[in-house]
Scaffold this motif. Structure first.
Motif, PDB file in Angstrom:
ATOM      1  N   ASP A 248       0.809  -1.228   0.000  1.00  0.00           N
ATOM      2  CA  ASP A 248       0.000   0.000   0.000  1.00  0.00           C
ATOM      3  C   ASP A 248       0.837   1.270   0.000  1.00  0.00           C
ATOM      4  O   ASP A 248       0.464   2.272   0.612  1.00  0.00           O
ATOM      5  CB  ASP A 248      -0.949  -0.008   1.215  1.00  0.00           C
ATOM      6  N   PHE A 249       1.976   1.257  -0.708  1.00  0.00           N
ATOM      7  CA  PHE A 249       2.704   2.506  -0.931  1.00  0.00           C
ATOM      8  C   PHE A 249       1.903   3.338  -1.931  1.00  0.00           C
ATOM      9  O   PHE A 249       0.853   2.887  -2.419  1.00  0.00           O
ATOM     10  CB  PHE A 249       4.118   2.232  -1.451  1.00  0.00           C
ATOM     11  N   ALA A 250       2.392   4.538  -2.298  1.00  0.00           N
ATOM     12  CA  ALA A 250       1.536   5.455  -3.071  1.00  0.00           C
ATOM     13  C   ALA A 250       2.291   6.135  -4.211  1.00  0.00           C
ATOM     14  O   ALA A 250       2.165   7.336  -4.401  1.00  0.00           O
ATOM     15  CB  ALA A 250       0.945   6.504  -2.130  1.00  0.00           C
ATOM     16  N   PHE A 251       3.050   5.382  -4.992  1.00  0.00           N
ATOM     17  CA  PHE A 251       3.814   6.009  -6.080  1.00  0.00           C
ATOM     18  C   PHE A 251       2.929   6.484  -7.223  1.00  0.00           C
ATOM     19  O   PHE A 251       3.203   7.500  -7.863  1.00  0.00           O
ATOM     20  CB  PHE A 251       4.835   5.012  -6.644  1.00  0.00           C
ATOM     21  N   GLU A 253      -0.653   6.685  -7.140  1.00  0.00           N
ATOM     22  CA  GLU A 253      -2.020   7.006  -6.736  1.00  0.00           C
ATOM     23  C   GLU A 253      -2.158   8.514  -6.535  1.00  0.00           C
ATOM     24  O   GLU A 253      -1.547   9.096  -5.633  1.00  0.00           O
ATOM     25  CB  GLU A 253      -2.375   6.262  -5.443  1.00  0.00           C
ATOM     26  N   VAL A 254      -3.001   9.151  -7.341  1.00  0.00           N
ATOM     27  CA  VAL A 254      -3.126  10.608  -7.333  1.00  0.00           C
ATOM     28  C   VAL A 254      -3.616  11.114  -5.987  1.00  0.00           C
ATOM     29  O   VAL A 254      -3.134  12.138  -5.473  1.00  0.00           O
ATOM     30  CB  VAL A 254      -4.082  11.050  -8.458  1.00  0.00           C
ATOM     31  N   ALA A 255      -4.566  10.413  -5.360  1.00  0.00           N
ATOM     32  CA  ALA A 255      -5.150  10.892  -4.102  1.00  0.00           C
ATOM     33  C   ALA A 255      -4.113  11.036  -2.996  1.00  0.00           C
ATOM     34  O   ALA A 255      -4.298  11.813  -2.058  1.00  0.00           O
ATOM     35  CB  ALA A 255      -6.256   9.926  -3.654  1.00  0.00           C
ATOM     36  N   ARG A 256      -3.008  10.303  -3.102  1.00  0.00           N
ATOM     37  CA  ARG A 256      -1.974  10.385  -2.058  1.00  0.00           C
ATOM     38  C   ARG A 256      -0.667  10.962  -2.612  1.00  0.00           C
ATOM     39  O   ARG A 256       0.421  10.648  -2.147  1.00  0.00           O
ATOM     40  CB  ARG A 256      -1.737   9.013  -1.441  1.00  0.00           C
ATOM     41  N   GLY A 257      -0.775  11.809  -3.622  1.00  0.00           N
ATOM     42  CA  GLY A 257       0.403  12.521  -4.120  1.00  0.00           C
ATOM     43  C   GLY A 257       1.169  11.802  -5.214  1.00  0.00           C
ATOM     44  O   GLY A 257       2.187  12.319  -5.705  1.00  0.00           O
ATOM     45  N   ALA A 702       5.141  16.206   2.126  1.00  0.00           N
ATOM     46  CA  ALA A 702       3.703  16.123   2.378  1.00  0.00           C
ATOM     47  C   ALA A 702       3.356  16.724   3.729  1.00  0.00           C
ATOM     48  O   ALA A 702       4.200  16.842   4.616  1.00  0.00           O
ATOM     49  CB  ALA A 702       3.280  14.649   2.343  1.00  0.00           C
ATOM     50  N   VAL A 703       2.092  17.099   3.846  1.00  0.00           N
ATOM     51  CA  VAL A 703       1.599  17.624   5.121  1.00  0.00           C
ATOM     52  C   VAL A 703       1.759  16.541   6.191  1.00  0.00           C
ATOM     53  O   VAL A 703       1.372  15.394   5.991  1.00  0.00           O
ATOM     54  CB  VAL A 703       0.117  18.035   4.996  1.00  0.00           C
ATOM     55  N   GLY A 704       2.363  16.944   7.335  1.00  0.00           N
ATOM     56  CA  GLY A 704       2.587  15.982   8.412  1.00  0.00           C
ATOM     57  C   GLY A 704       3.983  15.409   8.429  1.00  0.00           C
ATOM     58  O   GLY A 704       4.430  14.876   9.449  1.00  0.00           O
ATOM     59  N   ALA A 705       4.706  15.501   7.290  1.00  0.00           N
ATOM     60  CA  ALA A 705       6.085  15.012   7.243  1.00  0.00           C
ATOM     61  C   ALA A 705       7.033  16.200   7.358  1.00  0.00           C
ATOM     62  O   ALA A 705       6.688  17.319   6.983  1.00  0.00           O
ATOM     63  CB  ALA A 705       6.331  14.268   5.943  1.00  0.00           C
ATOM     64  N   THR A 706       8.218  15.958   7.853  1.00  0.00           N
ATOM     65  CA  THR A 706       9.222  17.013   7.958  1.00  0.00           C
ATOM     66  C   THR A 706      10.542  16.512   7.399  1.00  0.00           C
ATOM     67  O   THR A 706      10.714  15.311   7.167  1.00  0.00           O
ATOM     68  CB  THR A 706       9.432  17.413   9.431  1.00  0.00           C
ATOM     69  N   HIS A 774       1.841   8.980   2.121  1.00  0.00           N
ATOM     70  CA  HIS A 774       1.904   9.889   0.976  1.00  0.00           C
ATOM     71  C   HIS A 774       3.027   9.440   0.043  1.00  0.00           C
ATOM     72  O   HIS A 774       3.944   8.714   0.456  1.00  0.00           O
ATOM     73  CB  HIS A 774       2.176  11.315   1.497  1.00  0.00           C
ATOM     74  N   ALA A 775       2.939   9.858  -1.228  1.00  0.00           N
ATOM     75  CA  ALA A 775       3.982   9.488  -2.184  1.00  0.00           C
ATOM     76  C   ALA A 775       5.347   9.977  -1.732  1.00  0.00           C
ATOM     77  O   ALA A 775       6.379   9.338  -2.029  1.00  0.00           O
ATOM     78  CB  ALA A 775       3.640  10.060  -3.557  1.00  0.00           C
ATOM     79  N   TYR A 776       5.377  11.122  -1.027  1.00  0.00           N
ATOM     80  CA  TYR A 776       6.665  11.622  -0.524  1.00  0.00           C
ATOM     81  C   TYR A 776       7.318  10.589   0.389  1.00  0.00           C
ATOM     82  O   TYR A 776       8.486  10.220   0.207  1.00  0.00           O
ATOM     83  CB  TYR A 776       6.450  12.942   0.232  1.00  0.00           C
ATOM     84  N   ALA A 777       6.560  10.118   1.380  1.00  0.00           N
ATOM     85  CA  ALA A 777       7.117   9.127   2.310  1.00  0.00           C
ATOM     86  C   ALA A 777       7.461   7.828   1.573  1.00  0.00           C
ATOM     87  O   ALA A 777       8.476   7.185   1.861  1.00  0.00           O
ATOM     88  CB  ALA A 777       6.119   8.857   3.429  1.00  0.00           C
TER      89      ALA A 777
END
Length: 846
Positions: A248-251, A253-257, A702-706, A774-777
């Motif tokens: 369930d990663f998000a490379f 998937e548009v909804a998760r970046g 992404a929002v929530g990540a730093t 998110h795709a970032y993570a």
């Protein structure tokens, strides 16, 4: 020659054995084991290549059978031969089989059989790797086709576009079978690239400098480099998609970046060079056949070599022309349109050179030349429609219609199938010692040529009037039903022709009339071997002085069959090759290679079980199989050396050369260089994915990540200094004979790598969070994981090298393994620094 009846007519002054005894020893050392066990464990290049070729033709028949069902379905509107889902499955499996299980492996099999003979070598430098590649290819293909047994056949096309292939729209296991099976089979292509590059660079016959290599060898060298750089993007894309489906990663998937177009970029970064990866070996076959049957050297040899290299470069700049309809900016469209047309220039140079050779020579029209004429007709037509498709407005007009299907088959069948059959009939007397049936082979040609053109020429028309591809039916009102009926009937004619050719070839090995050696009077070195071909190819490694040694110096044939030349004696009953200079072709080293072994098939089988556990979600089984797999590879590596091997050997009276462990251009070194090129391409594709997702995401990170704070980031990077120091000072200590110090530096490198992982990964988790968010993570963790795997592999290599030094395999003279360990650590630290910069520097500048 029997040991009981030694040949006293060929004395070998200065040596204790005579010709017959030496031949007997060569035959014994190079022979495969008896029976089925002998076949399963054989690693000789001739044996393994024949397996690859036979398996490739078997997959051709299976893929062709699928296409016959598809043509029956399209023969008339409204037929119900296949339901829509089954039709989509057959389309997917047909394309996948032809591209991944037939076209690329079959030319790899030809190269494996021919390249050593053409360059005057006895084998490829890594026989176990060749065998391992074959088993991966076979098991990968069987893995893919086992999807029929489990009712989970992939049905999203051989290109597997996202989001159609993600878990939302393809919830079953079909896409997983495709992703894992194809990636498994691709191992064969990658290892063949390593084999061919190392073989061509360092095992050519003395005197064969780069200007004297046969054009087929040049074509395979360029192709091998293209595989090295072209396959990693697809391997990466398959891994990313499988990770997304399984964890369930998000490379994509548009909804998760994510972005589904990332798949298309990575796929076509592989997919367009793939066309030339198929075509260039075929072009090499054409150059060999044309020269022989024109009975003169090739016109424009240098221009053809430059054209091969130019095609290889240009093919990597064309991938976007498969994506003209996805919304690319106009400037990019103009660039890729021009690049697509430019590739016609080097292709045209080769065609004019072939025609000029025929014009200047005295052409001899035998069966191989008949197929070359068919190639000229079909491939030129495919090339012209390719130029049409390079025009953006026309491309938009016929996009995803049967016009593209027609163009694709004219290029691939014209550019591969006809040269392949030409090469098959050309080298058949060499492999079998017999001549094929002239009447059956000519009948097969005309069936294929006529059937092919009647099947695919009408598709240009059906496509231009709007018949879409990949659909199982069409409206009667479209007015293309008679053309489709013609295509279907002609498709069966072509299929009969292919079957006739394969039957002819099979019968030739059993019932063909005995042929004379070199029946075409060719000029290149592969025709100097005796018939039947011995497993060691040449009793003495040949020495040459021209591009066509058999034409310019016929004595070379007799010289290669005597045992008084280079490596005429099998030292210590070991299989040996002669290593030569990369440019000069001068003798430089003796390369000892492996004998028959179970290791390749056991390693491939273990990987198959591991992947089966993964696809069935039994992850415990996959993790468990890592233990025997690592054990097998460690045993493989441990048995590559011989601590009792002499540092030097006498390869001919008065000529002593170092063995490979003490030589600078050892094959192991070049295998590492090529492997790192492949790995670097994989890493570059991953970095590309990171920046592509960044540029298309509304917010990054992404929002929530730093981003990790400066201090922990710098502290985590610091331990990588230790492996870097070890990679520099360890080999220095070894060269000075300070073995304990060299071992200590290997331990320091291992400790540095472990500390880096212990500091970096926990700090990254605290900053970025879970990869599913998110795709970032997702992409950050994939980059970090990629580097972590390299650290672990480098630690294994470091520990292994320390043990080898301690056990006496590595010392101040035999330093190959220490050099390899140091180079791998330098590479690992290098990609670690780049990864660190991508993860911790660039987001701060955004």
């Amino acid at each position: 020659m029997s040991p009981a009846t030694p040949d006293h007519t060929i004395p070998t002054p200065g040596d204790h054995l005579r010709h017959g005894d030496r031949l007997a020893r060569l035959e014994r050392v190079w022979a495969n084991g008896p029976g089925l066990v002998g076949q399963l464990t054989a690693v000789n290049h001739s044996t393994v290549s024949m397996r690859v070729i036979v398996t490739g033709f078997a997959f051709l028949l299976v893929g062709g059978l699928l296409s016959m069902f598809m043509r029956l379905q399209l023969a008339w509107p409204g037929l119900q031969v296949l339901d829509p889902q089954r039709y989509a499955q057959f389309v997917t499996m047909h394309g996948t089989t032809m591209m991944f299980l037939f076209a690329v492996p079959i030319m790899g099999g030809f190269a494996m059989y021919l390249v050593p003979k053409m360059i005057g070598a006895r084998d490829l430098p890594f026989p176990r790797l060749s065998s391992f590649g074959y088993w991966c290819y076979l098991f990968g293909g069987l893995f893919l086709y086992s999807s029929f047994i489990f009712g989970s056949v992939p049905d999203t096309g051989w290109f597997m576009y996202t989001p159609l292939s993600d878990s939302t729209y393809s919830p079953g296991k079909g896409a997983d079978f495709w992703l894992i099976g194809v990636t498994f089979a691709e191992i064969a292509a990658v290892v063949s690239a390593v084999e061919v590059i190392a073989a061509v660079l360092i095992t050519r016959a003395p005197g064969m400098d780069l200007r004297r290599m046969p054009l087929f060898v040049w074509a395979m060298l360029v192709t091998a480099f293209m595989i090295a750089f072209g396959f990693p993007p697809l391997i990466l894309a398959s891994i990313l998609l499988e990770i997304q489906r399984a964890f369930d990663f998000a490379f994509f998937e548009v909804a998760r970046g994510g972005d589904p177009l990332l798949w298309q970029h990575l796929f076509w970064l592989f997919g367009h060079p793939e066309v030339y990866i198929i075509f260039l070996p075929a072009a090499g076959v054409v150059s060999m056949v044309v020269s022989t049957f024109a009975r003169r050297p090739m016109v424009g040899y240098t221009w053809i070599v430059l054209a091969l290299v130019a095609t290889g470069f240009l093919s990597f700049g064309l991938w976007v022309h498969h994506m003209f309809a996805v919304g690319i900016p106009l400037l990019a469209l103009a660039f890729f349109s021009a690049a697509s047309m430019m590739v016609a220039i080097p292709t045209g140079i080769q065609i004019f050179a072939w025609l000029a050779t025929l014009w200047a020579g005295k052409p001899w029209l035998r069966v191989p030349m008949l197929y070359i004429i068919g190639f000229f007709v079909v491939f030129v037509c495919g090339g012209l429609t390719g130029v049409m498709l390079a025009f953006v407005p026309f491309n938009w007009q016929v996009h995803d219609t049967h016009f593209v299907v027609a163009h694709l088959h004219y290029v691939l069948i014209g550019g591969l199938m006809f040269p392949l059959f030409a090469g098959l009939y050309y080298w058949l007397p060499l492999a079998s010692g017999r001549m094929p049936s002239e009447s059956l082979s000519r009948s097969g040609f005309w069936l294929v040529f006529i059937g092919f053109n009647l099947a695919f020429l009408p598709m240009h028309l059906t496509g231009m009037v709007g018949m879409p591809r990949r659909v199982d039916s069409y409206a009667m009102e479209l007015g293309v039903h008679w053309l489709n009926l013609l295509s279907t009937a002609a498709g069966f004619v072509m299929a009969v022709g292919v079957v006739a050719i394969l039957i002819d070839v099979a019968l030739c090995f059993v019932l063909g009339r005995r042929g004379v050696e070199n029946p075409w009077q060719a000029g290149t070195l592969e025709w100097a071997v005796p018939s039947p071909v011995p497993t060691y190819n040449f009793a003495s490694v040949p020495q040459i002085e021209s591009r066509y040694p058999l034409w310019d110096n016929p004595e070379v044939v007799a010289a290669t069959r005597r045992t008084d030349g280079l490596l005429g004696e099998a030292h210590d009953d070991r299989r040996e090759l002669l290593g030569t200079g990369i440019q000069s072709g001068r003798p430089e080293q003796v390369i000892r290679v492996s004998t028959s072994t179970w290791l390749p098939i056991l390693a491939a089988f273990t990987i198959a079980i591991l992947l089966a556990g993964f696809i069935s979600s039994q992850y415990w089984l996959s993790i468990l199989m890592l233990v025997p797999l690592i054990g097998l590879f460690l045993h493989w590596a441990w048995t590559t050396g011989d601590r009792h091997a002499p540092a030097e050997l006498e390869v001919a009276p008065g000529l002593r050369l170092p063995t490979q462990a003490a030589a600078r251009n050892a094959p192991g070194w070049w295998a590492l260089v090529v492997t790192l090129l492949i790995d670097g391409s994989l890493f570059a594709s991953l970095v590309f994915a990171y920046f592509y997702l960044w540029l298309n995401a509304p917010v990054w990170p992404a929002v929530g990540a730093t981003v990790m704070a400066w201090r922990p980031a710098l502290v985590a990077l610091a331990p990588l200094v230790l492996p870097l120091l070890a990679a520099w000072l360890g080999p220095v200590a070894l060269a000075a004979g300070r073995l304990r110090t060299a071992i200590a530096w290997q331990v320091v490198a291992v400790v540095g790598g472990a500390v880096y992982l212990g500091l970096h990964l926990p700090a990254l988790w605290a900053a970025v969070g879970a990869p599913q968010v998110h795709a970032y993570a997702s992409v950050v963790w994939t980059l970090a994981g990629f580097h972590a795997v390299h650290i672990l592999v480098a630690m294994l290599i470091g520990g292994f090298t320390a043990m080898r030094i301690r056990c006496g395999y590595v010392d101040g003279v035999r330093r190959l393994e220490s050099r390899i360990a140091a180079a791998f650590w330098r590479y690992t630290v290098g990609i670690g620094v780049v990864t660190w910069a991508v993860l911790h520097l660039f987001p701060r500048w955004a």
